[in-house]
Motif scaffolding. Structure first.
Motif, PDB file in Angstrom:
ATOM      1  N   ARG A  22       0.816  -1.215   0.000  1.00 33.29           N
ATOM      2  CA  ARG A  22       0.000   0.000   0.000  1.00 33.29           C
ATOM      3  C   ARG A  22       0.852   1.268   0.000  1.00 33.29           C
ATOM      4  N   LEU A  23       2.118   1.132   0.385  1.00 35.44           N
ATOM      5  CA  LEU A  23       2.993   2.304   0.456  1.00 35.44           C
ATOM      6  C   LEU A  23       3.750   2.566  -0.844  1.00 35.44           C
ATOM      7  N   ILE A  24       3.794   1.578  -1.734  1.00 34.08           N
ATOM      8  CA  ILE A  24       4.529   1.755  -2.992  1.00 34.08           C
ATOM      9  C   ILE A  24       3.997   2.938  -3.808  1.00 34.08           C
ATOM     10  N   PRO A  25       2.673   3.080  -4.000  1.00 33.83           N
ATOM     11  CA  PRO A  25       2.194   4.252  -4.767  1.00 33.83           C
ATOM     12  C   PRO A  25       2.594   5.586  -4.144  1.00 33.83           C
ATOM     13  N   ILE A  26       2.549   5.661  -2.810  1.00 32.11           N
ATOM     14  CA  ILE A  26       2.950   6.903  -2.144  1.00 32.11           C
ATOM     15  C   ILE A  26       4.435   7.161  -2.347  1.00 32.11           C
ATOM     16  N   SER A  27       5.240   6.106  -2.238  1.00 34.77           N
ATOM     17  CA  SER A  27       6.687   6.246  -2.392  1.00 34.77           C
ATOM     18  C   SER A  27       7.055   6.711  -3.796  1.00 34.77           C
ATOM     19  N   ILE A  28       6.470   6.069  -4.800  1.00 37.72           N
ATOM     20  CA  ILE A  28       6.776   6.433  -6.186  1.00 37.72           C
ATOM     21  C   ILE A  28       6.269   7.841  -6.489  1.00 37.72           C
ATOM     22  N   GLY A  29       5.039   8.122  -6.091  1.00 41.70           N
ATOM     23  CA  GLY A  29       4.469   9.451  -6.339  1.00 41.70           C
ATOM     24  C   GLY A  29       5.242  10.550  -5.640  1.00 41.70           C
ATOM     25  N   GLY A  30       5.625  10.310  -4.389  1.00 38.01           N
ATOM     26  CA  GLY A  30       6.395  11.315  -3.661  1.00 38.01           C
ATOM     27  C   GLY A  30       7.737  11.592  -4.304  1.00 38.01           C
ATOM     28  N   LEU A  31       8.401  10.532  -4.752  1.00 36.84           N
ATOM     29  CA  LEU A  31       9.692  10.705  -5.419  1.00 36.84           C
ATOM     30  C   LEU A  31       9.533  11.494  -6.715  1.00 36.84           C
ATOM     31  N   LEU A  32       8.498  11.200  -7.470  1.00 36.36           N
ATOM     32  CA  LEU A  32       8.255  11.932  -8.719  1.00 36.36           C
ATOM     33  C   LEU A  32       7.977  13.406  -8.443  1.00 36.36           C
ATOM     34  N   ILE A  33       7.243  13.698  -7.387  1.00 39.52           N
ATOM     35  CA  ILE A  33       6.933  15.091  -7.046  1.00 39.52           C
ATOM     36  C   ILE A  33       8.215  15.859  -6.716  1.00 39.52           C
ATOM     37  N   VAL A  34       9.061  15.261  -5.876  1.00 43.18           N
ATOM     38  CA  VAL A  34      10.299  15.944  -5.483  1.00 43.18           C
ATOM     39  C   VAL A  34      11.237  16.097  -6.675  1.00 43.18           C
ATOM     40  N   PHE A  35      11.369  15.055  -7.488  1.00 40.89           N
ATOM     41  CA  PHE A  35      12.226  15.147  -8.688  1.00 40.89           C
ATOM     42  C   PHE A  35      11.725  16.249  -9.618  1.00 40.89           C
ATOM     43  N   ALA A  36      10.414  16.309  -9.811  1.00 41.11           N
ATOM     44  CA  ALA A  36       9.844  17.342 -10.682  1.00 41.11           C
ATOM     45  C   ALA A  36      10.049  18.734 -10.083  1.00 41.11           C
ATOM     46  N   GLY A  37       9.952  18.827  -8.756  1.00 48.61           N
ATOM     47  CA  GLY A  37      10.198  20.107  -8.104  1.00 48.61           C
ATOM     48  C   GLY A  37      11.600  20.609  -8.365  1.00 48.61           C
ATOM     49  N   TRP A  38      12.573  19.711  -8.321  1.00 47.89           N
ATOM     50  CA  TRP A  38      13.956  20.086  -8.646  1.00 47.89           C
ATOM     51  C   TRP A  38      14.067  20.519 -10.103  1.00 47.89           C
ATOM     52  N   TRP A  39      13.491  19.750 -10.997  1.00 47.29           N
ATOM     53  CA  TRP A  39      13.594  20.024 -12.438  1.00 47.29           C
ATOM     54  C   TRP A  39      13.016  21.401 -12.773  1.00 47.29           C
ATOM     55  N   GLU A  46      -6.550   6.839  -2.214  1.00 43.52           N
ATOM     56  CA  GLU A  46      -5.217   6.363  -1.850  1.00 43.52           C
ATOM     57  C   GLU A  46      -4.205   6.546  -2.977  1.00 43.52           C
ATOM     58  N   TRP A  47      -4.679   6.870  -4.166  1.00 45.20           N
ATOM     59  CA  TRP A  47      -3.783   7.040  -5.310  1.00 45.20           C
ATOM     60  C   TRP A  47      -3.426   8.500  -5.550  1.00 45.20           C
ATOM     61  N   ALA A  48      -3.766   9.381  -4.617  1.00 46.92           N
ATOM     62  CA  ALA A  48      -3.592  10.825  -4.838  1.00 46.92           C
ATOM     63  C   ALA A  48      -2.134  11.214  -5.044  1.00 46.92           C
ATOM     64  N   VAL A  49      -1.238  10.707  -4.216  1.00 43.95           N
ATOM     65  CA  VAL A  49       0.177  11.083  -4.325  1.00 43.95           C
ATOM     66  C   VAL A  49       0.771  10.586  -5.635  1.00 43.95           C
ATOM     67  N   LEU A  50       0.460   9.346  -5.993  1.00 43.19           N
ATOM     68  CA  LEU A  50       0.947   8.815  -7.261  1.00 43.19           C
ATOM     69  C   LEU A  50       0.371   9.603  -8.430  1.00 43.19           C
ATOM     70  N   ALA A  51      -0.907   9.945  -8.362  1.00 39.85           N
ATOM     71  CA  ALA A  51      -1.532  10.724  -9.438  1.00 39.85           C
ATOM     72  C   ALA A  51      -0.860  12.080  -9.595  1.00 39.85           C
ATOM     73  N   ALA A  52      -0.571  12.750  -8.469  1.00 40.47           N
ATOM     74  CA  ALA A  52       0.110  14.047  -8.537  1.00 40.47           C
ATOM     75  C   ALA A  52       1.505  13.897  -9.131  1.00 40.47           C
ATOM     76  N   GLY A  53       2.201  12.824  -8.748  1.00 39.06           N
ATOM     77  CA  GLY A  53       3.524  12.577  -9.308  1.00 39.06           C
ATOM     78  C   GLY A  53       3.495  12.351 -10.808  1.00 39.06           C
ATOM     79  N   LEU A  54       2.487  11.620 -11.285  1.00 38.98           N
ATOM     80  CA  LEU A  54       2.354  11.364 -12.716  1.00 38.98           C
ATOM     81  C   LEU A  54       1.983  12.640 -13.471  1.00 38.98           C
ATOM     82  N   VAL A  55       1.154  13.486 -12.849  1.00 42.76           N
ATOM     83  CA  VAL A  55       0.818  14.773 -13.471  1.00 42.76           C
ATOM     84  C   VAL A  55       2.074  15.611 -13.656  1.00 42.76           C
ATOM     85  N   LEU A  56       2.916  15.648 -12.647  1.00 45.72           N
ATOM     86  CA  LEU A  56       4.145  16.430 -12.742  1.00 45.72           C
ATOM     87  C   LEU A  56       5.126  15.831 -13.744  1.00 45.72           C
TER      88      LEU A  56
END
Length: 400
Positions: A244-261, A365-375
């Motif tokens: 259940r934590l994998i989507p949050i982990s992947i989404g969070g990482l994508l958000i931070v990476f996109a923030g840097w970019w 529960e998919w909100a963080v992953l969805a935000a990461g994919l949007v970014l």
């Protein structure tokens, strides 16, 4: 390689004179990098306290306390960084006084959690140590100059000292009056540079100051990754909820990476040509840095909610990530990206992304992953638009 004021052997004491704004090869010094690392502790403590407040369903008070504490952290860093950009001579006394300021940062960090419980003495004490050191630096700068520059340095020293006295209001006023006193003191602090430099401007270095802010942004984004990683590891160790934590982990990482970019794709120093531009840009970074740090706290809140350690709804947990992400995006667009966009399509990328990220709040529960994919899609669109042939666009810099 970090620059030093002189290639001659380092003297014990050097005259503290203003460095040139057009000085070549100006970069952050090892002492400045060391100074920044001390702020990691304070930022981490502020983020941790925000997590506890939101998880216990005290989001309103928690966000208010976080905004207050993060301003104290940010403004202490700002005071040193702009002074150093203009007057760093890297002699023994400058180093010692800076190390004293770093000790004050650590005292401030020790008082962050107490400040969230409305006990401000340790926080104020840490600030006192830093500000006394900062006043010492400005008084020393005043001894090495004359005329309007000397008056500017003395106004800085006086303004900082008076503001530090004003912060006593957080200790003396009743609890209900402290937020208003804090607002008054924030305004007073922000006015000090404008008053001090109305006749003479410090010779801060555009490339150096933009690099300093960039490095601090990296530190804050790194702290977000660190906080989220620790939260995921703790949840897996205690609750075995990896799936259940994998989507949050992947989404969070994508958000931070996109923030840097998105932050680092534009050459900011080209716009820092005057105090008016630079001060607006520098003050606005309070929201950029504060929201970037809050993203990590939000990811941690989502992790704790997934394993049942919070007292908030799924929607509130999701908002703890999507709202600071949206704030980060819109402020980066306003302060940086919009000046390097060419055409309506490029101008709309980040504003539209901000709305889509907020919409992800309702994705369960998919909100963080969805935000990461949007970014991630935002970066792809931005790179694609910037890569179009010059004949199809008016020019400009690639921005996510």
């Amino acid at each position: 390689m970090a620059s030093t004021p002189s290639s001659a052997p380092r003297a014990l004491l050097r005259p503290m004179v203003a460095r040139g704004r057009d000085e070549s090869h100006r970069a952050a010094s090892p002492l400045e990098l060391f100074f920044d690392l001390c702020f990691v502790v304070a930022v981490a403590q502020a983020g941790m306290s925000l997590v506890h407040a939101v998880a216990e369903n005290h989001a309103g008070q928690g966000v208010l306390n976080y905004a207050m504490v993060f301003f104290a952290i940010y403004w202490a860093w700002v005071n040193f960084s702009w002074f150093s950009s203009a007057y760093d001579n890297d002699d023994a006394l400058f180093r010692v006084v800076t190390l004293v300021q770093m000790a004050g940062v650590l005292v401030l960090a020790a008082g962050v959690s107490e400040a969230f419980d409305h006990h401000f003495f340790v926080l104020w004490l840490g600030y006192l140590i830093m500000r006394l050191a900062m006043v010492t630096q400005w008084l020393r700068a005043a001894t090495g100059c004359t005329g309007d520059e000397r008056g500017m340095a003395l106004r800085y020293a006086t303004g900082i000292a008076l503001c530090q006295v004003g912060w006593l209001s957080l200790l003396l006023l009743p609890e209900e009056g402290r937020p208003w006193a804090f607002l008054v003191m924030v305004i007073a602090e922000l006015c000090v540079p404008a008053v001090a430099e109305h006749r003479h401007s410090t010779t801060w270095h555009p490339h150096h100051i933009s690099e300093r802010y960039g490095l601090f942004t990296i530190i804050v984004l790194g702290e977000s990754i660190s906080a989220a990683t620790v939260a995921v590891k703790s949840a897996v160790d205690e609750h075995n909820e990896l799936g259940r934590l994998i989507p949050i982990s992947i989404g969070g990482l994508l958000i931070v990476f996109a923030g840097w970019w998105i932050y680092f794709v534009v050459p900011v120093q080209g716009r820092l040509r005057s105090n008016r531009q630079a001060f607006l840009w520098g003050y606005g970074h309070y929201l950029i840095l504060g929201s970037a740090a809050a993203i990590g706290s939000g990811i941690e809140i989502c992790v704790e909610h997934t394993v049942g350690k919070t007292h908030i709804s799924q929607l509130a947990a999701n908002a703890s990530v999507t709202v600071p992400t949206a704030v980060y995006l819109v402020i980066v667009w306003w302060l940086l990206a919009r000046y390097y966009k060419a055409g309506t399509a490029q101008q709309l990328v980040l504003p539209v992304t901000t709305l889509l990220v907020l919409a992800c709040t309702f994705a369960g529960e998919w909100a963080v992953l969805a935000a990461g994919l949007v970014l991630t899609a935002t970066i792809t669109v931005g790179v694609t638009l910037a890569a179009r042939p010059p004949s199809r666009r008016r020019g400009g810099q690639a921005v996510g």
